[in-house]
Design a protein around this motif. Structure first.
Motif, PDB file in Angstrom:
ATOM      1  N   LEU A  17       0.291   0.832 -12.952  1.00 53.51           N
ATOM      2  CA  LEU A  17       1.508   0.894 -12.400  1.00 53.51           C
ATOM      3  C   LEU A  17       3.098   0.834 -12.239  1.00 53.51           C
ATOM      4  O   LEU A  17       4.170   0.796 -12.118  1.00 53.51           O
ATOM      5  CB  LEU A  17       0.756   0.921 -10.718  1.00 53.51           C
ATOM      6  CG  LEU A  17      -0.474   1.681 -10.371  1.00 53.51           C
ATOM      7  CD1 LEU A  17      -0.019   1.476  -8.684  1.00 53.51           C
ATOM      8  CD2 LEU A  17      -0.094   3.626 -10.609  1.00 53.51           C
ATOM      9  N   ALA A  70       1.046  -1.068  -0.195  1.00 51.66           N
ATOM     10  CA  ALA A  70       0.196  -0.193  -0.321  1.00 51.66           C
ATOM     11  C   ALA A  70       1.211   1.228  -0.545  1.00 51.66           C
ATOM     12  O   ALA A  70      -0.157   2.158  -1.137  1.00 51.66           O
ATOM     13  CB  ALA A  70      -0.994   0.135   1.148  1.00 51.66           C
ATOM     14  N   GLU A  71       2.164   1.701   0.646  1.00 56.22           N
ATOM     15  CA  GLU A  71       3.126   2.729   0.887  1.00 56.22           C
ATOM     16  C   GLU A  71       3.594   2.372  -0.520  1.00 56.22           C
ATOM     17  O   GLU A  71       3.514   4.470  -0.786  1.00 56.22           O
ATOM     18  CB  GLU A  71       3.856   2.347   2.237  1.00 56.22           C
ATOM     19  CG  GLU A  71       3.951   0.845   1.774  1.00 56.22           C
ATOM     20  CD  GLU A  71       3.929   0.095   3.197  1.00 56.22           C
ATOM     21  OE1 GLU A  71       4.910  -0.746   3.514  1.00 56.22           O
ATOM     22  OE2 GLU A  71       2.995  -0.075   2.794  1.00 56.22           O
ATOM     23  N   ALA A 103      -3.401  -3.152  -2.818  1.00 57.73           N
ATOM     24  CA  ALA A 103      -2.380  -3.507  -2.329  1.00 57.73           C
ATOM     25  C   ALA A 103      -3.048  -4.918  -1.837  1.00 57.73           C
ATOM     26  O   ALA A 103      -2.818  -5.885  -2.224  1.00 57.73           O
ATOM     27  CB  ALA A 103      -1.812  -2.632  -0.916  1.00 57.73           C
ATOM     28  N   MET A 118      -7.576   8.721  -1.909  1.00 59.62           N
ATOM     29  CA  MET A 118      -6.142   8.318  -2.710  1.00 59.62           C
ATOM     30  C   MET A 118      -5.149   6.978  -1.645  1.00 59.62           C
ATOM     31  O   MET A 118      -4.903   5.757  -2.432  1.00 59.62           O
ATOM     32  CB  MET A 118      -4.862   8.434  -2.876  1.00 59.62           C
ATOM     33  CG  MET A 118      -5.453   9.077  -4.370  1.00 59.62           C
ATOM     34  SD  MET A 118      -5.450   8.228  -5.874  1.00 59.62           S
ATOM     35  CE  MET A 118      -6.353   9.997  -6.951  1.00 59.62           C
ATOM     36  N   ILE A 151       2.631   1.732  -3.421  1.00 53.59           N
ATOM     37  CA  ILE A 151       0.818   2.551  -4.254  1.00 53.59           C
ATOM     38  C   ILE A 151       0.799   3.939  -3.935  1.00 53.59           C
ATOM     39  O   ILE A 151       1.459   4.986  -4.948  1.00 53.59           O
ATOM     40  CB  ILE A 151      -0.251   1.239  -4.472  1.00 53.59           C
ATOM     41  CG1 ILE A 151       0.493  -0.130  -4.596  1.00 53.59           C
ATOM     42  CG2 ILE A 151      -1.270   1.918  -4.746  1.00 53.59           C
ATOM     43  CD1 ILE A 151      -0.590  -0.906  -4.061  1.00 53.59           C
ATOM     44  N   ALA A 152       0.633   4.284  -2.429  1.00 55.21           N
ATOM     45  CA  ALA A 152       0.611   5.722  -2.480  1.00 55.21           C
ATOM     46  C   ALA A 152       1.181   6.336  -2.696  1.00 55.21           C
ATOM     47  O   ALA A 152       0.747   7.958  -3.564  1.00 55.21           O
ATOM     48  CB  ALA A 152       0.044   5.686  -0.596  1.00 55.21           C
ATOM     49  N   GLN A 177      -7.806   3.589  -2.079  1.00 51.09           N
ATOM     50  CA  GLN A 177      -7.200   3.067  -3.181  1.00 51.09           C
ATOM     51  C   GLN A 177      -6.183   2.366  -2.630  1.00 51.09           C
ATOM     52  O   GLN A 177      -6.211   1.671  -3.586  1.00 51.09           O
ATOM     53  CB  GLN A 177      -7.828   4.096  -4.387  1.00 51.09           C
ATOM     54  CG  GLN A 177      -8.729   4.726  -4.292  1.00 51.09           C
ATOM     55  CD  GLN A 177      -9.528   4.152  -4.652  1.00 51.09           C
ATOM     56  OE1 GLN A 177      -9.934   3.507  -5.296  1.00 51.09           O
ATOM     57  NE2 GLN A 177     -11.024   4.673  -3.548  1.00 51.09           N
ATOM     58  N   ALA A 178      -5.411   2.720  -2.533  1.00 49.69           N
ATOM     59  CA  ALA A 178      -4.174   2.369  -2.516  1.00 49.69           C
ATOM     60  C   ALA A 178      -3.894   0.727  -1.806  1.00 49.69           C
ATOM     61  O   ALA A 178      -3.777  -0.122  -1.798  1.00 49.69           O
ATOM     62  CB  ALA A 178      -2.919   2.919  -1.653  1.00 49.69           C
ATOM     63  N   HIS A 238       3.759   6.156  -5.617  1.00 45.27           N
ATOM     64  CA  HIS A 238       4.068   6.086  -7.353  1.00 45.27           C
ATOM     65  C   HIS A 238       3.423   7.178  -7.963  1.00 45.27           C
ATOM     66  O   HIS A 238       2.020   7.289  -7.484  1.00 45.27           O
ATOM     67  CB  HIS A 238       3.120   4.274  -7.593  1.00 45.27           C
ATOM     68  CG  HIS A 238       3.682   4.552  -8.774  1.00 45.27           C
ATOM     69  ND1 HIS A 238       3.599   5.272 -10.222  1.00 45.27           N
ATOM     70  CD2 HIS A 238       4.315   3.443  -8.498  1.00 45.27           C
ATOM     71  CE1 HIS A 238       4.489   4.639 -10.537  1.00 45.27           C
ATOM     72  NE2 HIS A 238       4.594   3.181 -10.657  1.00 45.27           N
ATOM     73  N   LEU A 287      -0.215   7.088 -10.029  1.00 48.36           N
ATOM     74  CA  LEU A 287      -1.184   6.622  -9.387  1.00 48.36           C
ATOM     75  C   LEU A 287      -2.082   7.408  -8.880  1.00 48.36           C
ATOM     76  O   LEU A 287      -3.677   6.924  -9.818  1.00 48.36           O
ATOM     77  CB  LEU A 287      -0.631   6.860  -7.528  1.00 48.36           C
ATOM     78  CG  LEU A 287      -2.145   6.452  -6.842  1.00 48.36           C
ATOM     79  CD1 LEU A 287      -2.893   4.698  -7.182  1.00 48.36           C
ATOM     80  CD2 LEU A 287      -1.939   6.343  -5.372  1.00 48.36           C
TER      81      LEU A 287
END
Length: 288
Positions: free
Chosen positions: A138, A5-6, A272, A264, A8-9, A267-268, A11, A14
């Motif tokens: 991503l 998740a971190e 994940a 966001m 993705i957040a 979503q992240a 990126h 995103l």
């Protein structure tokens, strides 16, 4: 390795990826608004996932593993998703609108096995595809094409997604503004619509313009009471999470950087969970 998740957040792609995802979810809503309404509040969304997971985890050879009212109510109670009355009303609505159907006739309604209809599974598959597409965008992965080659893996993937969502604090206990909308009918779509109209280039602004001007038109499209939507928007405005560039209802609505970041973050966390479920269904080469 599944994305965390971190990762993705943080990126850089995103914002644009989630904007495309929001538009894909809106398209699902417009195609099947009644069915999409199943997932339109967080509570209903989680109940829908619980029901699907029970269905997919059944053993076709064992009638006692089928999705029944009793098994559904027990799962909802165990995971503290909703009250018994709410869960029972949800099931009745699913059957009434043919989102779920009984498998056979039985005098005992509580032991009456049921299943999601083919249309329901198809619509949910669209939800999965939208999230796999986001993940691929991503990191350049091929999750979507892999899944499309093996669609039967939905029966394994969805229960893992459901488990992840039910265990996720960021998903089940989001920040204040997000929480305002998750209890609103079609609240998830309200947020998707707001976010879909945002230019990713503006994501760093304190007040990020959306494409919404008229609350009335917004409510009509969502099939929501204008008064009810306006009340929720007013609550969000009181928190400083949304506002208007000029006169309310006659100028562009904006969302705050904080609200955008809340959205966001959820979503992240969700992406994940989907990615971890996907990796469990399709282990990387060399992982067995």
């Amino acid at each position: 390795m599944a994305l965390k998740a971190e990762d993705i957040a943080g990126h850089p792609a995103l914002h644009r990826a989630v904007q495309a995802q929001s538009r894909a979810l809106i398209e699902i809503f417009e195609t099947s608004p009644r069915l999409a309404a199943v997932f339109a509040t967080q509570q209903r969304w989680l109940m829908g996932h619980v029901g699907l997971a029970l269905h997919f985890r059944r053993d076709p050879r064992d009638r006692h593993t089928a999705l029944t009212t009793a098994r559904f109510l027990e799962a909802i109670r165990r995971d503290s998703v909703a009250s018994r009355n709410t869960a029972e009303a949800f099931l009745k609505e699913m059957l009434h609108y043919k989102i779920a159907e009984y498998l056979s006739t039985s005098e005992d309604g509580r032991a009456h096995p049921m299943q999601p209809t083919a249309a329901t599974v198809q619509t949910f598959t669209g939800w999965v595809l939208a999230h796999l597409q986001t993940l691929d965008s991503l990191d350049g992965g091929s999750r979507l094409s892999t899944f499309l080659e093996h669609p039967e893996q939905l029966a394994k993937l969805q229960p893992l997604v459901a488990d992840g969502l039910l265990a996720s604090v960021p998903v089940r206990e989001p920040k204040q503004t997000f929480s305002l909308f998750i209890w609103l009918n079609n609240g998830g779509i309200v947020m998707d619509w707001l976010m879909s109209g945002i230019d990713p280039e503006n994501a760093g602004l304190d007040q990020i313009p959306t494409s919404v001007v008229s609350i009335g038109e917004f409510a009509k499209w969502l099939k929501l009471s204008r008064t009810h939507l306006a009340r929720k928007l007013h609550d969000a405005e009181e928190l400083g999470s949304i506002g208007w560039a000029g006169q309310r209802g006659h100028s562009l609505m904006w969302v705050s950087k904080g609200f955008y970041q809340e959205y966001m973050a959820v979503q992240a966390a969700k992406l994940a969970i989907v990615d971890a479920a996907f990796e469990a269904c399709f282990p990387p080469a060399g992982d067995g």
